[in-house]
Write an enzyme that holds these catalytic residues in place. Structure first.
Site, PDB file in Angstrom:
ATOM      1  N   SER A 100       4.286   2.301   8.066  1.00 53.19           N
ATOM      2  CA  SER A 100       4.033   1.176   7.290  1.00 53.19           C
ATOM      3  C   SER A 100       5.155   0.615   6.273  1.00 53.19           C
ATOM      4  O   SER A 100       6.232   1.631   5.970  1.00 53.19           O
ATOM      5  CB  SER A 100       2.861   1.574   6.229  1.00 53.19           C
ATOM      6  OG  SER A 100       1.802   2.062   6.838  1.00 53.19           O
ATOM      7  N   HIS A 152       0.724  -1.042   0.175  1.00 53.61           N
ATOM      8  CA  HIS A 152       0.015  -0.028  -0.174  1.00 53.61           C
ATOM      9  C   HIS A 152       0.858   1.185  -0.088  1.00 53.61           C
ATOM     10  O   HIS A 152       0.399   2.201  -0.373  1.00 53.61           O
ATOM     11  CB  HIS A 152      -1.003   0.175   1.223  1.00 53.61           C
ATOM     12  CG  HIS A 152      -0.325   0.347   2.564  1.00 53.61           C
ATOM     13  ND1 HIS A 152      -0.206  -0.516   3.374  1.00 53.61           N
ATOM     14  CD2 HIS A 152      -0.335   1.551   3.131  1.00 53.61           C
ATOM     15  CE1 HIS A 152       0.366  -0.021   4.461  1.00 53.61           C
ATOM     16  NE2 HIS A 152       0.297   1.265   4.229  1.00 53.61           N
ATOM     17  N   ASP A 180       0.078  -7.502   1.895  1.00 53.74           N
ATOM     18  CA  ASP A 180       0.418  -6.292   1.950  1.00 53.74           C
ATOM     19  C   ASP A 180       1.868  -6.375   1.658  1.00 53.74           C
ATOM     20  O   ASP A 180       2.589  -5.914   2.639  1.00 53.74           O
ATOM     21  CB  ASP A 180       0.095  -5.632   3.055  1.00 53.74           C
ATOM     22  CG  ASP A 180       0.064  -4.053   2.753  1.00 53.74           C
ATOM     23  OD1 ASP A 180       0.341  -3.539   1.680  1.00 53.74           O
ATOM     24  OD2 ASP A 180      -0.034  -3.280   3.765  1.00 53.74           O
TER      25      ASP A 180
END
Length: 340
Positions: free
Chosen positions: A292, A139, A197
């Site tokens: 992230s 992402h 992810d």
């Protein structure tokens, strides 16, 4: 001869007699042997820790055992006791050295404790898995307009570290993400979760791996990750929800929780591809915007990639459940793409 009341200086030993002088000698022998037995029976002084002494018994021609003299027994007993004390001192010294090593490790700069950690594209973290490959979150591709990595530094704004451009990005073919484009309040979205992810970034030029400030992390390939395992990650994420990313690298300490903990609290959680963690006492660290893609590590192994956090559509808070993409789930895919 048998002892009798008239023999004031005789003591009966195993049916025979001995003089008071002999009795004192035997008493010394028995006391010394009792001391040795006591030293060997103490907790932490297992018999295997005590150097084995040569036997001081001699075998007669009739295969019987002849008792050594008392003075040799006392000398050998005191030697064993002294060596036991020395062994205990060595163990204590070793323990102190381990603690000292741990303290030195904690005082190292963050980037030397996490030499695999990189800044990815001004918006995420990432992990070095070889001189030319970085593993991060898929992402992160949604927010990165200028893909590059910065390695080997604690600061993003002082010109230190090694920068490399990204040659290509490879997203996992099953990657999916929640509706990040919608207003979280209007649609009552608690977390914008993602599944599978993972993203691999191939660099234009290899990083100079030195094993100290820039190093590749080993990839965990075991699906079972023990509950309670102490894990950590390092990144540049914001301190508060909606803030800018920090310029200085920080580290966060977490522990692995049972899958059921995240399944009960987070409907989007998938045990096959995700790893459930939470901050350790007393700080109960978490993750926030910009963390992230950061790598979750323990004992030199890379276990996960930071993906999403409990209620991260609205806030960042200590004690939140932090979900990492499970590296072991894509070990074959990583090998297929990178040959690592």
């Amino acid at each position: 001869m048998a002892c009798n009341g008239a023999a004031k200086n005789c003591v009966d030993i195993e049916g025979g007699c001995t003089s008071a002088m002999d009795s004192r000698k035997w008493l010394a022998v028995l006391t010394a042997l009792a001391f040795v037995a006591s030293a060997r029976a103490r907790p932490g002084n297992d018999i295997t820790d005590v150097p084995k002494q040569p036997s001081n018994e001699v075998t007669s021609s009739k295969n019987g055992h002849v008792k050594p003299d008392a003075n040799n027994d006392i000398r050998n007993s005191l030697t064993v006791a002294k060596e036991t004390e020395t062994t205990t001192d060595v163990v204590a010294s070793s323990t102190e050295k381990v603690e000292e090593t741990k303290n030195l490790e904690v005082t190292k700069p963050v980037n030397e404790r996490f030499p695999h950690a990189v800044l990815f594209g001004d918006t995420c973290g990432g992990s070095i898995i070889s001189a030319k490959w970085i593993l991060t979150a898929a992402h992160c591709s949604l927010h990165t307009s200028w893909p590059y990595v910065l390695a080997g530094t604690n600061q993003t704004d002082d010109g230190s570290g090694v920068e490399r451009s990204v040659k290509r990005l490879v997203l996992h073919p099953k990657f999916s993400v929640g509706p990040f484009w919608l207003d979280a309040d209007q649609y009552d979205i608690k977390q914008v979760a993602a599944d599978w992810d993972f993203m691999l970034a191939e660099l234009e030029e290899p990083l100079p791996l030195d094993g100290k400030k820039i190093a590749a992390a080993d990839l965990n390939d075991q699906s079972d990750v023990p509950e309670g395992l102490a894990v950590s990650f390092a990144g540049y994420g914001a301190e508060h929800h909606g803030d800018y990313m920090r310029n200085e690298m920080h580290s966060m300490d977490l522990e692995v929780k049972a899958d059921s903990v995240c399944q009960e609290a987070l409907i989007e959680y998938e045990p096959k591809t995700m790893l459930c963690t939470k901050g350790r006492a007393p700080r109960y660290d978490s993750a926030c915007n910009g963390d992230s893609g950061s790598g979750l590590v323990a004992n030199g192994k890379l276990y996960g990639v930071a993906s999403w956090v409990q209620d991260d559509a609205h806030r960042c808070f200590n004690g939140a459940l932090v979900v990492f993409s499970r590296v072991s789930a894509v070990r074959d895919w990583i090998r297929q793409v990178t040959k690592i």
